[in-house]
Write a protein that holds these residues in place. Sequence first.
Motif, short mmCIF file in Angstrom:
data_model
loop_
_atom_site.label_atom_id
_atom_site.label_comp_id
_atom_site.label_asym_id
_atom_site.label_seq_id
_atom_site.Cartn_x
_atom_site.Cartn_y
_atom_site.Cartn_z
N TYR A 117 76.03 85.97 30.14
CA TYR A 117 75.44 87.12 29.47
C TYR A 117 74.30 86.66 28.54
O TYR A 117 74.41 85.64 27.89
N GLY A 118 73.25 87.41 28.51
CA GLY A 118 72.21 87.12 27.53
C GLY A 118 70.95 86.51 28.13
O GLY A 118 69.91 86.50 27.49
N ILE A 119 71.04 85.99 29.34
CA ILE A 119 69.84 85.38 29.92
C ILE A 119 68.87 86.48 30.38
O ILE A 119 69.29 87.53 30.88
N ASP A 120 67.59 86.22 30.16
CA ASP A 120 66.57 87.19 30.54
C ASP A 120 66.58 87.41 32.06
O ASP A 120 66.53 86.46 32.84
N LYS A 121 66.67 88.66 32.45
CA LYS A 121 66.81 89.00 33.87
C LYS A 121 65.62 88.53 34.69
O LYS A 121 65.78 88.03 35.82
N LYS A 122 64.42 88.70 34.14
CA LYS A 122 63.23 88.28 34.89
C LYS A 122 63.25 86.77 35.13
O LYS A 122 62.89 86.29 36.20
N GLU A 123 63.66 86.06 34.10
CA GLU A 123 63.75 84.60 34.23
C GLU A 123 64.78 84.21 35.29
O GLU A 123 64.57 83.29 36.07
N LEU A 124 65.88 84.94 35.30
CA LEU A 124 66.93 84.65 36.26
C LEU A 124 66.43 84.89 37.69
O LEU A 124 66.70 84.09 38.60
N LEU A 125 65.70 85.97 37.86
CA LEU A 125 65.19 86.27 39.20
C LEU A 125 64.15 85.23 39.63
O LEU A 125 64.11 84.81 40.79
N LYS A 126 63.33 84.81 38.68
CA LYS A 126 62.32 83.79 38.98
C LYS A 126 63.02 82.48 39.40
O LYS A 126 62.61 81.82 40.36
N PHE A 127 64.06 82.15 38.67
CA PHE A 127 64.86 80.97 39.00
C PHE A 127 65.44 81.11 40.42
O PHE A 127 65.35 80.21 41.25
N SER A 128 66.02 82.28 40.69
CA SER A 128 66.70 82.50 41.96
C SER A 128 65.73 82.54 43.14
O SER A 128 66.13 82.39 44.29
N ASP A 129 64.48 82.76 42.82
CA ASP A 129 63.46 82.84 43.87
C ASP A 129 62.81 81.48 44.12
O ASP A 129 61.85 81.38 44.88
#
Lengths: 172, 524
Positions: B248-260
């Motif tokens: 919880y707490g991680i920036d969603k955009k950053e997470l998506l960028k990571f996952s991409d």
Amino acid sequence: MELLVKKAKRGDAEAFITLMEENKQSMYKVARGFLRSEEDAADAMAETVLNCYEKIGCLKESAYFKTWMIRILINNCKDILQRQRRQMPAEDIPEREDERYGDGISEFRELIEPLGEQDRSIFTLYYVYGMKVREIASYMEMKESTVLSRLKRGREALRDEMSGSYVKGGRL
Amino acid sequence: MRDSRETYTGRRKPSVESGGWAYADERRASVKNGREEILPQVVEDRLQEAYEQIRRGEIRQMNRQTDLDMEDSYRGRSNRKRKMTGRKGRGAGKSGRSFAGAAAVLALVIFIPSAVYAAVVYFQKSEHREGDALTYEFALNYELTPGEYRVKADYIPEGFADDEDGDGKYYGENEEWITIMPIYTTAELDRINNEITLSGIDEVKHTELSGMEADVVTPGDAERNRSNTHIFLFNEEEGYVLQIVAGYGIDKKELLKFSDSLHVERIGDGSYETEEEKAKRQQEEADSASAMLEGEKRWDALMALGIPEEKIYGVGEELRVENYDQPCGFTVTDYAFVDSMEGFAEENFFDFTRFEGWLNGDKTLRPYLRQHLDKEGAVISEEQAEQEFLRVDLKVHSYVDADPDVALDFALQYVTKTEDGGLTWAEDSYEPVPSEEYFLQMDDSSVWFDKAVHVNGGERSHFFFRDMKAGEELEYTLLFVVDKDREEDFLLYPRSVNNDLWQTESMTAEEIRDGLEGYISLQK
């Protein structure tokens, strides 16, 4: 610790591993109380880690995680002992010296050899690894008084032989 | 000889040090306290192997389906006084669905000409949504050899460290974390009955990440429950499913960028379980489930029996702990509910840091948002709960000739009235809403002790223990944090007794009831 247990029960693998890291010294002490070689202790501990991870969801009381975990460890130690007994005489089981304690531990094990298996474990946990009577009682599912009386009885049985440093350094 | 241990302090394997994330501070504190000792290398190595098996997802927790589901189950089970029926009930339902799903998949595998897809894909995925549950089912192509894979991210969010160990874990500076774990190979999918079920979910967003079909799964009430975010990436052509979980707490955009930014490399071949291995595992699982079911029946029986009246002592009456031949007697001499901790020294709190942010200027406690959960873990209601301290004055008497080491802490046992006017253990529970990040009443334990002697470093784990002399009598005081509207809902008991209550898998209800040492009622 209880927060870690709760997280581990949620499936948080890292919380669980942290718990194990926090408790590995205690695990090692107990395992060596039962098993002669480092390799066997390592096997029992690794098996316990996996067993605990599988079953932690069944643990109802977080506060008793350590007791629960150590009991699983003791069962695994006993399994290893039973397997070894089936495979070879006890005297043939290879022993690797615990380097942290020098030669003394071998002498001590030799000294308590006349005692029964359970008493040998109690003696080792108490005198070598410095566990408290309460801890031993909890881990071995015995009353504290039973642990105390076994220590007392064992000391009497070994009185003539145990004139060295072990008992002098002990607490009874 | 015992003292010789103290020289082995302060060192550990680097791989162990780098393996943690949220608990790094605890580990550093542990090293500082001098509790770290060197274990033989063979032990460290075997432990690391076991940890890796867990991290790779090779070891499954019993009845565990997904992290999302566990969050739900956890909320339901976190009260240590409740049984696991609700969880079991859900588990049983899932199990039935699981077998049905497996059967359907089997039929699919039989009737789809293998040549049609064998040359193309490792599996075909279908999904079913039902309420807040989502099930992915996988029709596996058993003609292709399962693979083993390694994943690496090209983009790592700022403040996160690289995955040096290659174990799919990335740690942020402030206890944030992202894991790519587990990697479901086709062998693993086969082992889990060809399906992954998520429950408690709110939204599933279909997208494409790292060139793969992906689902971003958001749990219901994610913010309130401080839930993790899950992302699944499916690669039918290469034969794997990646599960990314972020705290919880991680920036969603950053997470998506990571996952991409993921690169997946096949590093070897795996294998399906043999029929013999599968049968053995299933038998073990069935045995465990059976044992748990039996334990639950016994729990129900125990709840029906209730707490015997003769085992409930009043204020001024001595609860003598008889199960040792070296008994001690505990007597509550006085008690009071107090609003403020004024006059109670901070250093006598077991962990005063837990109170940070919860104390008003006058040292009264702030209210917190509380949920009332039924015995299945479902939320019945939610309200602000006013808090106060309970001061309990006690006397303990040692009846032994030797010098015992006595646990002096008590805990609260919440109870409910039975139809015949007796008391039994409460199966409903009251919990803080997770977003409160509230830990003051953790496990209903005492929080303050005025006669503590084990206060430094690693000794603090024995905070509530004291060596007593033969025949000694000691007076002491404990503090608890309680909800103002629950003053009459609990009994007190020494923390070291009544442990058999949880042994329903090995003892009958009658054995447990008869073995109870007892409780103390403030109303009696």
